[in-house]
Each structure stands twice: as C-alpha cells, then as structure tokens.
Design an enzyme around this catalytic site. Structure first.
Site, PDB file in Angstrom:
ATOM      1  N   HIS A 307       0.948  -1.192  -0.036  1.00 35.32           N
ATOM      2  CA  HIS A 307       0.020   0.093  -0.035  1.00 35.32           C
ATOM      3  C   HIS A 307       0.705   1.265  -0.075  1.00 35.32           C
ATOM      4  O   HIS A 307       1.962   1.051   0.662  1.00 35.32           O
ATOM      5  CB  HIS A 307      -0.928  -0.157   1.122  1.00 35.32           C
ATOM      6  N   ASP A 364      -8.101  -4.893  -0.209  1.00 38.31           N
ATOM      7  CA  ASP A 364      -8.584  -5.571  -1.173  1.00 38.31           C
ATOM      8  C   ASP A 364      -8.237  -6.941  -1.327  1.00 38.31           C
ATOM      9  O   ASP A 364      -8.798  -7.747  -2.186  1.00 38.31           O
ATOM     10  CB  ASP A 364      -8.376  -4.923  -2.525  1.00 38.31           C
TER      11      ASP A 364
END
Ligand code: ACO
Length: 428
Positions: A307, A364
């Site tokens: 991320h 996700d």
C-alpha cells in the site's frame, strides 16, 4: 521545532513557513517557492511527499495503522455505526442524531427514481462491457438530466445535489449488475434501509421476492464503511482536481470512478480474485507465485499486497479478514480460494522480501472473498468499491468547493528538445 524551513539555492537562502496539522503532522508551505526563487519548483512524481490540500475529513497514519473518519476510529465505526450514519458523518462532519438520520434517509428516498431514458443509454452497451466503464458513463450521463450547475454557496442546492446522487447511484450500481446478468431493470423498496435496498435491487428475481439475509446485509454494510474514504488517494485526488475546474459533482465523480478502475487502485479487488483463481487452476502452488512476485524480471505482483501509505498493516484488512471468516462460516461456505489466500498471506508475512519492503495484505486482499460469497460477479467488485467510496468522494468534493480551492494545475520539469527550427517535409 522551528516554525520556518530554510532552503539554500546557489548560496541564496529562502524561508518557508512550517505548518502543523491537528495530529502534529508537519508540512512546509511552499506556496511562495516559485515566485520568490524566480522559477524553482519541487519535483515529486507520484506525489509521495506532496500535500495537495488541507483537509478535515479523514486522518490516517500509515506507520501506526490508524484510520479515522472525522476523528472516529474505523474499528469503532465498522463495529457500531451503519453505512448511512458514516455517509452523513463524512459529508457533514458530525454523526447524525436520530432525527437528522431519518430526515437524511427520507430525503435520499425522495430522489430514488432514475430517469427512464437512462435505461436506453444502458441498453446501448454490450453485455460484455466492463461494469466500471458502464457505471462511469451512467454517472456522467446523469448530468444531461440535471444540467444546472450547483451553486456551492447555497447549502440547499449543495444538499439537493448530494441526496440526489446518493439516491441514484445505488440504482445505477444495481442496474449495471442486472444488465450484465440479463435481468430487467427494476427498483428496490423505499421501506428498506439503504444497504438492504441495494441488495434487493441487485438480486431480486423478476418472478419472485428477495429475502434479506442479515449476515450479508451486515457484511456489506461493514465493507462499504471500510471503503468510504481514504483521504487523498488516486480516485479522490482525481475527483478533487476535476471539480477544481468547477466541473459539476456528477462528472467529477465519474472521473473518480475511472481512476478507481485501475488494478493498482480499486481494480485490485478484481485482480486479487483473478490471481487466486489462476493459482488454484495452476495446482494451488503458492510458493511458485511468491517466487514470481519477487523476481524482478517478472512483471507479476502479488495483488492485494502493499500500500502506498500503510507500511505496517492496513487496519481495514484486519477488520475485513475477520468479516470474511464470519460470513463464510455463517453461510457454511468452504472456499478453496480462501485457503490459498490464507496460505499466501502467511508466506508473505514471513518472507524477507515482503517484510523488508513492508508489504502487507491490504483491504482488497479479502474483500473479494466476501463479495464472491454474496454471489457478486468478479467484474462487479470494483463497482462495489465505488459504491462504498461515493460518500468520501462527495465529502472531498464538497470540502474542496466550499473552501474555494484554486484549480489543480501541477508544474513539470521539461526534459524535451530545446528550441529547433522547423524543417519542411522534403528536407526531413
Ligand atoms: N508484489 C511484489 N512486489 C511488490 C508489490 C507486490 N504487490 N508491491 C510493491 N512491491 C515491491 C516493488 O517491486 C518495489 O520493490 P523494489 O524496492 O525492489 O523496487 C517495492 O515493493 C516498493 O513498491 P512501489 O511500487 O514503489 O510502492 P508504491 O507505494 O508506489 O505502490 C502499490 C503501492 C501500488 C499498492 C503496490 O504495492 C502494488 O502494486 N500492489 C499491488 C496492487 C494492489 O493491491 N493495489 C491495491 C492498493 S489498495 C487500494 O487501492 C484500496
């Protein structure tokens, strides 16, 4: 700490104010840099160090794994609030009272009809069209039905535009799925809550009623809350920058949907499921794919890992992993994909390549597993993300417009040809 930063260029010193956020974040205010230095700019591809705005909506600390909407922790909101309460909180700054929430809910319901001509637009898409392209187009098309621009200085007009899109967007989401599944375009039931209604609009069979499953309603509510805002990410920055030209709310949102589509952003949830399916089809050898992800000559990346801002853990991933386990257990689903996902996560968390680069499962990595259990097709996953992110985009657009921010227009460092004389075609 000093309240000024000094920059020295060619022996000349320039001072810039240091400003602090409410969470003691520190920023150097370089608004005067170009003017005072005679043209010097900063260069920061990917904006890894650049604050594009001051914002009072979402705070996140990627090192500590903190995410808060308007000061409330994501853990508490996911546990105790409903999605509609979070929508109100993000957009208007405070949690609603019961009275405010009921009014908000009925104002949204009053706008839940979508012009029938939208169906003609949807009809023109091939069934094979990717739902994100369809959703972006339909959201943009709404402007044709509501052409007047919002006078942002009028709270009433702003409110009307907000409830209008909050009402119509779930219909567009549901119709996008129904088109894909070849089902008639239908409406929900205004007696239902926001999330229940969305599920009904998506899944009601033309010949029967839709029975709500509270486990799924709860799980979807939570998923939408977890996705509702994430400060200045790619799609939100796109919404803000599109809106900074004073483009309307609906088209600004449509640009955000396009930005969200990419596999490095919202499209990752689709990419994760496709990756897990591919690993399963290839015999389930997670080690082989770990090796591919680490091989610099192989473009393969472990989707759902890493991320831009979370470098220790993604707090949303922890909540969602628990929710995925609960949903699958409650529904009695044994999904081999989940075993592959768990295997990959375990290996990655122990592998020096991933540990050194601080690559952890992101939100996700697990969301697709829940969507799949709900019977949502893989290509619709990013649409569900867009449904969740809608309030964040609206809140950020509203903040940007009401603060009267200037048009977003970055600079560049030109590295092309210097001046050259034109050569006529016969001399080239
Ligand atoms: N698999 C393998 N290696 C990776 C991965 C991954 N998923 N992510 C990053 N790396 C490696 C890079 O190759 C790079 O290695 P190097 O230093 O040896 O060159 C290092 O880790 C840093 O990666 P960057 O791409 O520079 O990190 P950045 O912060 O720019 O990118 C991103 C973050 C885009 C999320 C990236 O980690 C990625 O592509 N992940 C997979 C896609 C994904 O899951 N996206 C969803 C993000 S969450 C969201 O949008 C809701």
């Amino acid at each position: 700490m000093s309240d000024k930063a000094t920059l020295e260029i060619n022996g000349e010193k320039y001072e810039f104010p240091i400003i602090n956020g409410t969470e003691n974040e520190v920023a150097i205010d370089i608004k005067s840099l170009r003017g005072s230095t005679g043209g010097v700019i900063t260069l920061d591809p990917g904006y890894k160090n650049t604050g594009s705005c001051e914002s009072a909506i979402t705070f996140l600390d990627g090192e500590k794994g903190i995410l808060r909407y308007r000061g409330y922790s994501i853990e508490e909101l996911a546990e105790k609030a409903s999605f509609l309460e979070v929508v109100f909180l993000l957009i208007f700054g405070e949690l609603p009272t019961q009275e405010q929430l009921s009014k908000f809910d009925s104002d949204i319901k009053a706008h839940s009809v979508v012009d029938d001509d939208i169906k003609k637009i949807l009809d023109a898409f091939p069934k094979s069209a990717h739902p994100m392209g369809v959703l972006s187009s339909l959201t943009s098309a709404l402007t044709a039905f509501y052409p007047s621009t919002v006078d942002v200085s009028s709270e009433e007009e702003m409110y009307k535009a907000i409830v209008r899109i909050l009402a119509k967007f779930p219909v567009l989401v549901a119709w996008t799925l129904r088109k894909k599944n070849g089902l008639p375009l239908d409406y929900g039931d205004n007696k239902l809550g926001y999330v229940e209604n969305l599920l009904k609009m998506m899944f009601k069979s033309p010949s029967g009623d839709y029975e709500q499953n509270p486990i799924l309603v709860n799980a979807l509510d939570k998923l939408l809350i977890l996705h509702a805002d994430h400060e200045q990410n790619c799609s939100t920055s796109t919404v803000r920058i599109a809106g900074s030209s004073h483009a309307g709310l609906f088209v600004s949102l449509a640009s955000g949907i396009s930005a969200l589509w990419g596999p490095l952003h919202g499209g990752a949830n689709q990419a994760v499921l496709e990756m897990l399916e591919a690993i399963r089809a290839d015999g389930g050898d997670t080690k082989k794919y770990m090796a591919k992800a680490k091989d610099k000559n192989d473009p393969f990346r472990l989707m759902g890992f890493g991320h831009r801002v979370y470098k220790n853990f993604d707090p949303r991933a922890l909540i969602i992993k628990k929710a995925a386990d609960e949903v699958l257990a409650d529904l009695g689903i044994e999904d081999p994909i989940l075993d592959i996902a768990k295997g990959l996560a375990k290996e990655a968390l122990e592998d020096p390549y991933f540990v050194e680069r601080k690559l952890y499962p992101n939100v996700d990595f697990y969301s697709g597993i829940i969507y799949r259990a709900m019977g949502i097709p893989v290509e619709m996953f990013t649409v569900m993300f867009a449904m969740g992110r809608l309030p964040g985009w609206i809140a950020q657009w509203k903040e940007m417009r009401t603060r009267n921010e200037p048009i977003g227009r970055p600079r560049q460092l030109y590295i092309g040809e210097t001046h050259r004389d034109f050569k006529s075609i016969e001399k080239r």
